[in-house]
Design an enzyme around this catalytic site. Sequence first.
Site, short mmCIF file in Angstrom:
data_model
loop_
_atom_site.label_atom_id
_atom_site.label_comp_id
_atom_site.label_asym_id
_atom_site.label_seq_id
_atom_site.Cartn_x
_atom_site.Cartn_y
_atom_site.Cartn_z
CB ALA A 253 21.70 -78.11 -2.87
CB ALA A 254 22.64 -76.31 2.77
N GLY A 255 23.01 -79.30 2.45
CA GLY A 255 23.65 -80.63 3.12
C GLY A 255 24.55 -81.21 1.77
CG ASP A 256 22.64 -82.81 -1.44
OD1 ASP A 256 22.54 -84.08 -0.59
OD2 ASP A 256 21.67 -82.89 -2.01
#
Length: 307
Positions: A253-256
């Site tokens: 979930a780094a991008g989110d």
Amino acid sequence: MAEKRVFVVGSLNADHRVRVRGIPKPGETVLGSDVIVAAGGKGANQAVAAARAGANAVLIGATGADRDGDLVRRTVAEEAVDARHVRVHADTPTGRALITVDINGENTIVVSPGANSSLADGDIDAGLQAATCGDLLLLQLETPEPLVRHAARRATSAACTVIMNAAPVPRSIQGLFDDVDILVVNQHELAEIADLLRDSTNDAEGGDDMAVLAAASGATVVCTAGDAGAFVTHDGAVEHIAAAAVDAVDTTAAGDTFIGYFAAELSAAEHSTIAAVQTAVAASAIAVTRSGAIDSIPYRHEVEGKP
């Protein structure tokens, strides 16, 4: 934090995650951990990230009337997210993401859209009815592209700022970015979309990828680059924002997390694009040190280094 709202039109999935020693190669079978099921989906993740960053987040999406849907809706309800516009479809299963995570924190994800594909223009119109000048809309491409285009047009007509996370990479980009103000991609997505643009113009070179995408879209382009931080087109140049060195556990979930925090910062008028990227980079650096999707998203006090 902000009076303006961050509307999110996007996917709600149940994440089925397995940890493995190495991502399997084509034709290879590997043994993994027990399956962990948790709430996820780019729409849900980004809405929660925006809420934990302090924004007024509104989520528009769909689930099935099944156990996975109950899990996702319950998880979102526990956050400060307005989820009144999440529809429940009786005859369609909730979207599901099949995720493998290796010992270095890298992952592969396969998404079965399920109820996400049942979202309709009318759902978007109802959810965005209260959107007004200065609000923001977050979009991704885990929901059908015609729906994404409709949402972007609807938000633009209300004088909202439209942020698109162009993931997964679309098959066609003709007119897709017409109503988009800010494009957020990772390095792989940036390269693939730039190649699509070059193919559409028969341009074998056409400059570097950031310049190609910025010129074609007319939007500000933000590229997340993992442990290298992020890059953003700004005042005719590309500015680099470095990331702190961390030991990555799970990058799911780094991008989110980045996008939710980025939108939340922009919803506060005093924050510039560069300052918003800086905060988003710091938030995503914390997220990768934790397992899971929503479970990994930090709260604002953690990003600010407060107890």
